[in-house]
Design a protein around this motif. Structure first.
Motif, PDB file in Angstrom:
ATOM      1  N   GLU A  91       0.553  -1.205   0.085  1.00  0.00           N
ATOM      2  CA  GLU A  91      -0.153  -0.090  -0.102  1.00  0.00           C
ATOM      3  C   GLU A  91       0.453   0.899  -0.296  1.00  0.00           C
ATOM      4  OE1 GLU A  91      -2.523  -0.362   3.148  1.00  0.00           O
ATOM      5  OE2 GLU A  91      -3.757  -1.761   2.234  1.00  0.00           O
ATOM      6  N   GLU A 110       2.454   1.793  -3.481  1.00  0.00           N
ATOM      7  CA  GLU A 110       1.238   1.781  -4.861  1.00  0.00           C
ATOM      8  C   GLU A 110       0.779   3.653  -4.360  1.00  0.00           C
ATOM      9  OE1 GLU A 110      -3.108   1.372  -6.041  1.00  0.00           O
ATOM     10  OE2 GLU A 110      -2.096  -0.238  -3.861  1.00  0.00           O
ATOM     11  N   GLN A 111       1.166   4.192  -3.113  1.00  0.00           N
ATOM     12  CA  GLN A 111       0.930   5.691  -2.555  1.00  0.00           C
ATOM     13  C   GLN A 111       2.454   6.400  -3.318  1.00  0.00           C
ATOM     14  OE1 GLN A 111      -0.015   6.406   1.312  1.00  0.00           O
ATOM     15  NE2 GLN A 111      -1.549   4.017   1.627  1.00  0.00           N
ATOM     16  N   TYR A 164       2.738   6.842  -6.945  1.00  0.00           N
ATOM     17  CA  TYR A 164       0.854   7.304  -8.018  1.00  0.00           C
ATOM     18  C   TYR A 164       1.794   9.047  -7.578  1.00  0.00           C
ATOM     19  CZ  TYR A 164      -3.349  10.288  -7.564  1.00  0.00           C
ATOM     20  OH  TYR A 164      -4.263  11.339  -7.992  1.00  0.00           O
ATOM     21  N   LEU A 165       2.291   9.238  -6.116  1.00  0.00           N
ATOM     22  CA  LEU A 165       2.526  10.797  -6.044  1.00  0.00           C
ATOM     23  C   LEU A 165       4.130  11.058  -6.422  1.00  0.00           C
ATOM     24  CD1 LEU A 165       1.672  10.832  -1.626  1.00  0.00           C
ATOM     25  CD2 LEU A 165       1.248  11.860  -3.241  1.00  0.00           C
ATOM     26  N   LEU A 214       5.527  11.659   2.952  1.00  0.00           N
ATOM     27  CA  LEU A 214       4.453  10.407   3.399  1.00  0.00           C
ATOM     28  C   LEU A 214       5.884   9.175   3.719  1.00  0.00           C
ATOM     29  CD1 LEU A 214       2.641   7.743   2.478  1.00  0.00           C
ATOM     30  CD2 LEU A 214       3.939   7.269   0.826  1.00  0.00           C
TER      31      LEU A 214
END
Length: 378
Positions: A153, A156-157, A160-161, A173
């Motif tokens: 997870e 994945e985040q 994306y960022l 993050l």
């Protein structure tokens, strides 16, 4: 015949002498006929195969305690010990052996069932221990799966960022997981630290801190996983960046280390255009190295690192073949390299491409600005 009838214990002894422990013939028909209720009970409680097994364990000793008790011993032993399989057979046989030796009435039954009670207590404790172990295994496995899902997870985040150009959010993050043991998170954190250092809004002091921070994350990632191409790539990039703060000697001394890790990254993933592009930058840098730096390199190495513009060009083209238009700076360096080789026609081609390239990041905008300046100067 009369002697045998008067001394049934002797028959039991002879039966034991003829067969190994517990390997007796099927229960006699008379035993089954006298106690059909217990036969039905055993048949009801036990699966067909285990009921047949029960019959095969029949002992003449059941007559010593009566068929009723004999059935109880066998059925109870099997019902309790069914999950243990081989253990059930051994204990069941043992109980029958005990039953066969009863000579003094019901107090022996109590002894047998006393042993059974002790056994059942031991079995209960063993079951608790087993269940505790299984619970521990289940929780441990669940924790591993949960940790794996959490890492996925986060990645994945982060991706994306990164794709959205949210450099500061990406750094925030990933710094929450800076103590992670996962190389995938660590090399992404090294990249985020470096990208944040490249922003124009970052002060000189912050930039230096971020550059060294990025190297530490990349180094830790390399320790965790040496077979990850991205780890080698970003470790080499971070070493190169640190060289800008440690002088030309250190930068040149690190040259072979940087090249080695870029080549390892390409070896691990020949389809990674970025690693190929970075190898092209390495060649370009040494092709245009000033004479005084070449002198320093000659002092540090018996054979100092060297390269040519032609070699650099081959890497930049190869990167475009693997992933066309993947990086604005690769297009810019194709144009600049052709200019170094006095090929204005090809230089104009690639510089025009970068001028029309869709700018998503601050770096893209800086690259476009440089391309336009070069086009105006030609």
């Amino acid at each position: 015949m009369g002697e045998r009838a008067a001394n049934p214990a002797g028959g039991t002894e002879r039966a034991r002498s003829r067969f190994p422990l517990g390997r007796y013939r099927a229960l006699t028909a008379s035993c089954r006929n006298r106690e059909p209720r217990f036969g039905r009970m055993a048949r009801t409680l036990l699966p067909a195969d285990r009921f047949r097994w029960l019959l095969s364990l029949g002992s003449p000793g059941c007559w010593r305690v009566g068929p009723s008790t004999g059935w109880r011993i066998m059925a109870t032993a099997l019902i309790i010990l069914t999950p243990l399989r081989r253990g059930a057979a051994w204990v069941g046989k043992r109980l029958l052996s005990e039953a066969g030796g009863l000579r003094r009435g019901w107090w022996r039954q109590a002894q047998v069932f006393g042993k059974l009670t002790l056994f059942r207590r031991g079995l209960a404790l063993s079951a608790v221990s087993y269940l505790s172990y299984e619970a521990y295994n289940s929780i441990s496995h669940s924790a591993v799966v949960h940790a794996s899902v959490k890492v996925e997870e986060i990645i994945e985040q982060a991706d994306y960022l990164y794709g959205s150009g949210e450099t500061e959010k990406l750094y925030q993050l990933l710094t929450q997981h800076k103590n992670s043991e996962d190389a995938e998170i660590l090399w992404r954190l090294a990249r985020a630290s470096r990208d944040l250092a490249q922003l124009s809004s970052t002060t000189a002091e912050e930039k230096k801190q971020l550059v060294y921070e990025a190297l530490e994350y990349a180094k830790k990632a390399l320790e965790k996983n040496e077979s990850n191409f991205a780890v080698h790539k970003w470790y080499a990039i971070c070493i190169s960046d640190v060289g800008d703060y440690e002088g030309i000697k250190t930068k040149i001394a690190n040259a072979y280390v940087i090249k080695e890790h870029f080549q390892k990254a390409i070896e691990l993933n020949p389809k990674d255009a970025t690693s190929i592009h970075l190898m092209g930058i390495w060649c370009y840098s040494f092709a245009e190295m000033p004479w005084y730096q070449s002198k320093i390199a000659a002092m540090l190495f018996a054979t100092p690192p060297t390269s040519t513009y032609e070699e650099a060009l081959s890497y930049f083209h190869k990167a475009e073949e693997v992933d066309p238009n993947f990086y604005s700076k690769n297009l810019l360096l194709l144009g600049k390299t052709y200019l170094k080789l006095k090929n204005k026609k090809m230089a104009l081609l690639w510089l025009t491409k970068i001028r029309d390239y869709p700018a998503h990041t601050e770096e893209d905008k800086q690259v476009q600005k440089e391309a336009v300046e070069l086009l105006n100067s030609i």
